[in-house]
Write an enzyme that holds these catalytic residues in place. Structure first.
Site, PDB file in Angstrom:
ATOM      1  CE  LYS A  45      -3.282   1.285   5.163  1.00 44.74           C
ATOM      2  NZ  LYS A  45      -3.011   0.836   3.783  1.00 44.74           N
TER       3      LYS A  45
ATOM      4  CB  SER B 209      -0.951   0.005   1.208  1.00 49.49           C
ATOM      5  OG  SER B 209      -0.225   0.012   2.408  1.00 49.49           O
TER       6      SER B 209
END
Length: 803
Positions: free
Chosen positions: A723, A680
């Site tokens: 996140k 990611s």
């Protein structure tokens, strides 16, 4: 004692290997011949002078031994009788003639033919020889007396002879020795030497038999004592029964308990059978203790007792809301479960798995479920468990054996339908003692756990009415087969507002009570709680927040004791550091200004989300890409993919196509000691490299996450909520996300969505247009093309940190 040896003689004879027997001269031995090669050798001998050479093979399991797999010394025998059996085998009776040693073996017409050397010894009578023979005969008489498998009269008459060679061979053939020991005696050709060796062997065997006799005598005495005790105990029972003393014996009470325990028929039969065995055992025997413990465990486990379940959905919802703030999805699933229980008479037990970072309330949620449903609650910690017997128990044959933790916890619960929490199911391991996660497969399968078998109890036990709840921090360490048996419910980290509400409603009251304070002594403002969250904790849950609140309460308690119960104080954002000292965490928008090659990424960890700075710099070199920061294989591959993308877009970034030939790139992801991995960070690394090469700074107020392909496509990532929470905690309110993650916004709290500006992108070109402070000349033309419209749940005037 003197001997004279004649000269050697060699003979050629058919040879047959034999198993598990050593044939001595002067002895008659029957055996069956079945191997084809042995049958051929036997037929050859019968057709000639009926003489054949027999030698024992080293390994009896080998069907067709070679010459080097047969002992070199054997016996020449005379075939006395032979009889062909219906199955094709031949039964033979042979008489040993003399020893022989193999000189050569050849294969002839499917059988072995051996050249054998024979050495004949003659002895002259003398006092020493006669003394040795008398000693051996005397020792053998003692041996026969002690050895119960030999007939005394037959053996003694067989050894009354004057030829030392024949004497030693007859004795050696009748001794109960191993094949190797008998072969050693066969290989001694000299009768005088063999006589000495036989005497030594007899001494050793007599000593062994004496020890065996001593042990048997001792065991017999102990058995007689136990029988005496049993007889006297039975007599005492009979006398007490005649006198009418006592209402019922202990065994009658046990039988009554078994009858009323509600056991299934097969379990009840086994318990009564065990009770019958116990009655026949001496009370002081070790086996009696084992049997009694087993019956106690059978009676201690709940077979029919169950908690009366509360199925009032309104009450359950009230309990869950009182104990936990938020967690709407989890509460909804629990209420669905209770609704089904009302409609179905005999539903199967549910198996849930709460997955989330530490401190988000997984264990306490299980306790609330038990409270809401009116069931008993038991908890079993699986952290560090590596022995399969912890789940299934040990068999009763082992000393100190106990049932597994499943049965032990059922005994502790006392009912057959408790809420059973399997805590830290992701922390199990395995070793040579077995895999406990494999043992849990049966426990957590509704189709199997109604007949769970513990090794100790060794009977089927019904776990189908148990409400199992497993907890874990991560899923990847749980075997797929075990994951498949559980319904996974994810508990994400709390937002700042949720933490404030949890602190106000639960944590402050709990810690005040723990410190002995009242509302008169201490008061927390919302700003003080916010300051605690921002400056003294950095976590997805609220465990450290509770710890810091408790720390403040203890310091206030000290002042109350010192200054009197009238002492009162209000904790505000301004004075919280007077209680807790220097702040532990500062706002982690680490970039005070926009810089070239410095990008803020987002990462997921087991304890929630975090921000991840990525740095890139360019130096003179030869096109080498250096990656540091303890990056894993997947993250390194993402960096290489990002570099390949940048090279393919060189003209759009204002770079020559061969720019990399004279430059080296260094990408570093602090902190260097912390391992990092995953795909990611792909767009983060690509943005850092693009910025370093184009000399254009990256905006300091934007964060990003997404996987990159070689063609510049942005692929979806996991852990979106964690996140975004990390970005929000760090004061970053603008985030670039993959377009395919737009569907995951449903899991993100509405207040968090409304406070952030979210850009959903498809390509890396769109990422650069958003992240770089200015576009390279070659991509200015893209400005007129619409970027994937930022589907934001945002307010465009969201605050930006450090502004």
């Amino acid at each position: 004692m003197t001997t004279s040896k004649e000269k050697f003689e060699s003979r050629k004879l058919p040879m047959m290997p034999i198993r598990d027997v050593v044939i001595f001269p002067f002895m008659m031995t029957p055996f069956v011949v079945g191997r084809e090669s042995s049958v051929r050798a036997l037929e050859e001998a019968l057709a000639a002078d009926k003489k054949i050479f027999l030698a024992t093979q080293h390994d009896a399991s080998i069907d067709e031994p070679k010459a080097n797999e047969i002992y070199q010394v054997g016996t020449i025998v005379n075939i006395v009788q032979s009889l062909k059996l219906p199955d094709g085998n031949i039964k033979v009776l042979v008489e040993g003639i003399e020893r022989g040693k193999i000189l050569q073996v050849i294969d002839t017409d499917g059988y072995m033919q051996a050249t054998v050397r024979v050495a004949r010894y003659t002895t002259e009578a003398n006092p020493a020889l006669e003394a040795a023979m008398q000693r051996v005969t005397s020792l053998f008489e003692q041996y026969v007396k002690l050895c119960q498998s030999l007939q005394y009269e037959t053996m003694i008459s067989a050894v009354r002879m004057e030829d030392p060679a024949k004497l030693t061979d007859v004795i050696a053939a009748n001794l109960q020795l191993s094949i190797e020991e008998k072969q050693e005696l066969l290989e001694i050709f000299d009768p005088a030497e063999r006589l000495t060796r036989i005497a030594d062997v007899l001494d050793i065997e007599i000593e062994k038999l004496n020890v065996d006799r001593t042990i048997q005598s001792r065991v017999k005495r102990q058995m007689e004592k136990a029988q005496k005790e049993y007889y006297l105990n039975e007599k005492i029972k009979a006398i007490q029964k005649e006198l009418g003393r006592g209402e019922k014996s202990e065994f009658d009470e046990l039988k009554k308990k078994i009858e009323s325990a509600g056991m299934p028929k097969d379990v009840k039969d086994k318990a009564l059978q065990e009770l019958k065995k116990l009655e026949a055992m001496p009370p002081m025997s070790a086996e009696s203790t084992v049997s009694r413990n087993y019956l106690d465990w059978l009676l201690a486990v709940p077979w029919k007792k169950r908690s009366k379940e509360i199925r009032n959905i309104s009450r359950a919802e009230k309990v869950l809301n009182e104990d936990h703030y938020g967690l709407e999805k989890i509460k909804e699933r629990i209420l669905e479960f209770l609704a089904v229980r009302q409609l179905v008479k005999n539903p199967k037990g549910s198996i849930l798995c709460f997955v989330g970072p530490p401190g988000v309330g997984k264990t306490s949620l299980g306790m609330s479920i038990a409270k809401a449903t009116g069931r008993k609650f038991v908890r079993m910690s699986l952290g560090g468990v590596r022995d399969e017997a912890e789940i299934r128990g040990h068999r009763r044959t082992y000393i100190g054996a106990l049932p597994g933790q499943i049965i032990q916890m059922m005994k502790k619960a006392g009912t057959k339908n408790p809420v059973f929490m399997l805590d830290e199911v992701d922390k199990m391991s395995m070793d040579f003692r077995g895999d406990p996660s494999a043992a849990l497969l049966e426990v957590l399968d509704p189709e199997q756990n109604f007949m769970f078998v513990d090794h100790y109890l060794d009977v089927e036990y019904d776990l189908s009415q148990v409400f199992f709840i497993a907890t874990a921090n991560v899923m990847h360490t749980i075997p797929p087969a075990l994951q498949d048996r559980m319904e996974v419910l994810r508990l994400h980290g709390y937002t700042e507002q949720e933490k404030v509400e949890i602190a106000k409603q639960f944590l402050v009251k709990k810690q005040m009570a723990a410190a002995g304070l009242s509302e008169k002594n201490i008061k927390f403002t919302d700003e003080a709680v916010t300051a605690l969250i921002r400056s003294y904790t950095r976590e997805a849950g609220v465990r450290n927040l509770e710890r810091e609140i408790g720390n403040v309460c203890r310091k206030v308690a000290r002042k109350v004791v010192k200054e009197g119960e009238g002492f009162s104080t209000t904790i505000t954002a301004d004075n919280v550091n007077d209680f807790l000292g220097v702040i532990k965490f500062r706002d982690t928008l680490a970039h005070e200004k926009s810089e070239v090659g410095l990008v803020t990424g987002l990462a997921w960890t087991e304890v929630g989300g975090s921000i991840l700075s990525t740095e890139a710099t360019v130096v003179d070199g030869k096109g080498k890409l250096t990656l540091t920061g303890k990056l894993g294989d997947v993250m390194q591959e993402s960096a290489q993919a990002a570099m390949s993308y940048v090279r393919s877009r060189a003209n759009r970034l204002g770079l020559s196509r061969d720019f990399y030939r004279n430059l080296d790139l260094h990408v570093h992801v602090p902190e260097g000691a912390i391992p990092k991995d995953g795909p990611s960070a792909g767009i983060t690394i690509a943005t850092a490299i693009s910025s370093a090469l184009s000399k254009i700074p990256v905006r300091r107020d934007i964060a990003m996450t997404g996987e990159i392909t070689l063609r510049g496509k942005v692929l979806p990532i996991g852990g979106l909520k964690e996140k975004l929470l990390a970005a929000h905690r760090a004061g970053l309110f603008e985030v670039i996300l993959p377009k395919d993650n737009e569907k995951d916004l449903a899991e993100v709290p509405e207040n968090l969505r409304n406070s952030m500006k979210l850009h959903f992108v498809d390509t890396m070109d769109q990422v650069l247009q958003l992240a770089l402070e200015s576009a390279p000349p070659q991509i200015e033309e893209l400005a007129s093309q619409p970027i994937a419209p930022p589907l934001t749940s945002t307010t465009t005037d969201a605050p930006t940190a450090h502004q």
